[in-house]
Design an enzyme around this catalytic site. Sequence first.
Site, PDB file in Angstrom:
ATOM      1  N   ARG A  45       0.854  -1.204   0.000  1.00 22.71           N
ATOM      2  CA  ARG A  45       0.000   0.000   0.000  1.00 22.71           C
ATOM      3  C   ARG A  45       0.880   1.241   0.000  1.00 22.71           C
ATOM      4  NH1 ARG A  45      -2.728  -3.397   3.652  1.00 22.71           N
ATOM      5  NH2 ARG A  45      -1.907  -2.298   5.478  1.00 22.71           N
ATOM      6  N   LYS A 136     -11.234  15.429   5.300  1.00 23.73           N
ATOM      7  CA  LYS A 136     -12.441  14.951   4.633  1.00 23.73           C
ATOM      8  C   LYS A 136     -13.277  14.092   5.579  1.00 23.73           C
ATOM      9  CE  LYS A 136     -13.388  10.973   2.058  1.00 23.73           C
ATOM     10  NZ  LYS A 136     -13.194  10.007   0.969  1.00 23.73           N
ATOM     11  N   LYS A 222     -17.902  18.491  -1.216  1.00 22.72           N
ATOM     12  CA  LYS A 222     -17.620  17.381  -2.137  1.00 22.72           C
ATOM     13  C   LYS A 222     -18.916  16.623  -2.383  1.00 22.72           C
ATOM     14  CE  LYS A 222     -14.665  13.313  -2.659  1.00 22.72           C
ATOM     15  NZ  LYS A 222     -13.288  12.836  -2.534  1.00 22.72           N
TER      16      LYS A 222
HETATM   17  P1  13P Z   1     -14.778   8.091  -5.680  1.00 18.89           P
HETATM   18  O1  13P Z   1     -14.394   9.215  -6.628  1.00 18.89           O
HETATM   19  O2  13P Z   1     -14.179   6.773  -6.049  1.00 18.89           O
HETATM   20  O3  13P Z   1     -16.250   8.074  -5.426  1.00 18.89           O
HETATM   21  O4  13P Z   1     -14.083   8.422  -4.293  1.00 18.89           O
HETATM   22  C1  13P Z   1     -14.089   9.702  -3.822  1.00 18.89           C
HETATM   23  C2  13P Z   1     -14.059   9.688  -2.356  1.00 18.89           C
HETATM   24  O5  13P Z   1     -13.224  10.299  -1.739  1.00 18.89           O
HETATM   25  C3  13P Z   1     -15.106   8.931  -1.641  1.00 18.89           C
HETATM   26  O6  13P Z   1     -15.114   9.291  -0.306  1.00 18.89           O
END
Ligand code: 13P
Length: 352
Positions: A45, A136, A222
Site C-alpha cells: 500500500r 475529509k 464534495k
Molecule cells: P470516488 O471518486 O471513487 O467516489 O471516491 C471519492 C471519495 O473520496 C469517496 O469518499
Amino acid sequence: MSTELAATVKGMMAPGKGILAADESVGTANKRFAALNIPQTEDMRRKYREMLFTAPGFGEYFSGVILYDETIRQSDSHGKPLVKVIEDAGSLPGIKLDTGTFPLALGGPDEKVTEGLDGLAKRVDEYVKMGATFAKWRGVIAIDEGIPTDRCIHANAGALARYAAICQAGGLVPIVEPEVLMDGDHSKHTLETSFAVHERTLGAVFHELARAGVAFEGMVLKPSMVIPGQKSGQTKSAREIAEATLTVLTRWVPAAVGGIAFLSGGQGNEEATLNLNEINLLAKERRAPWTLTFSFGRALQQPAIATWRGDDANVSAAQAELTRRGKLNGLAALGKYAPSMESERDLVGASR
Ligand code: 13P
C-alpha cells in the site's frame, strides 16, 4: 475566518487542478489489490501511494491529496515522509477524519451514519502537526424503497457539521462530503429521484453547517453528481446531468462556499470527466459562483492501479496513466475537455 484557511482553500481550488482522493481505508485498498492479485500488505500500500505521488508533473494536476491515517505516517523508499513528497510536488496533504460508516440506530433498512467525532479535536491537532492542511468526512445517503429517511439525512448532516466546525477551530479546511449513492439496487432511482434526494440532503447539510457556525468560505463541498442509479435503466446525457447537478447546487449551496470538488462515485473514468466538463460549461453560462473541480478516487486511480499491478517494472506507465487522467480532468474543470482527447496518447505526461 483565518487567513490560513483562506490560503488553503485557494490552493485546493487552483484553476485547472483537482484533488486526488487516495484515502481508501486498509480494507478498501486491500479489496482493490485483491482484485488485481496484488499482495495486500502495508508495504505494498505504501509503494502504491508512493508511485502515485511521485508521478512526474503530479503538482500540475493535483492541488491536493487526501490521505488515510496509515499513509500520512509512511515514508517513501528513501525514507522521506510521504507528506513531504506531496509538498515537494507542489500539492497539499489532507487527511480522512471519519472512521467509517455504521448502521444507523432506528434508521431505515441498511441506512448508515458516519462515525469519528469522539476525540476529534485531539486528532486534528495531531494531523496538523504531521502537515495536514485539510480534511475529509464522508456521509453516505442511500436511495432505495422508503429511504433515505429524514432521520438518516439529519444524523449525517449533524455529524458533518460537527466535524467541519472542529476542523476549522483546529486549522484544517473541511471537505464536507454528503454522498448520495448511485449504485443502489432500485429501479425507481431515476435522475428525478436523485435530484430530490440531493435537495433534501444539501438543504439539511447547509442548515446544520450554519447552526454549527462553520465559515462557508473556509470549507469545500464534495458532492455527488445528480445521476440516475446504475440499475434504473435510465440513460441521461451529460447535458441533462449537468443541468440537474447545477440546478440543485445553485438552489442549496451558498455562494460563499470556498469551492466544489465532485466525487466520482462509481462512474466510468471518461463518463466522470465528460460530466465534469459539461457542468463547467453550464456553470459559465449560468455564472455559477464557485470553482467546480474534481476530487475523484476511482475515476483517477483505476487506470493507474490496473497498469501497475504491483510490479516495479510498470511504475512509469502507471504514473503516466494517473497524470493523463489528472490532465484530462484538469481540462474538464476549465470546460476545455473533449472526448476526442481520450485517444491522443501523446497527452500522457505532457504539460499543458
Ligand atoms: P470516488 O471518486 O471513487 O467516489 O471516491 C471519492 C471519495 O473520496 C469517496 O469518499
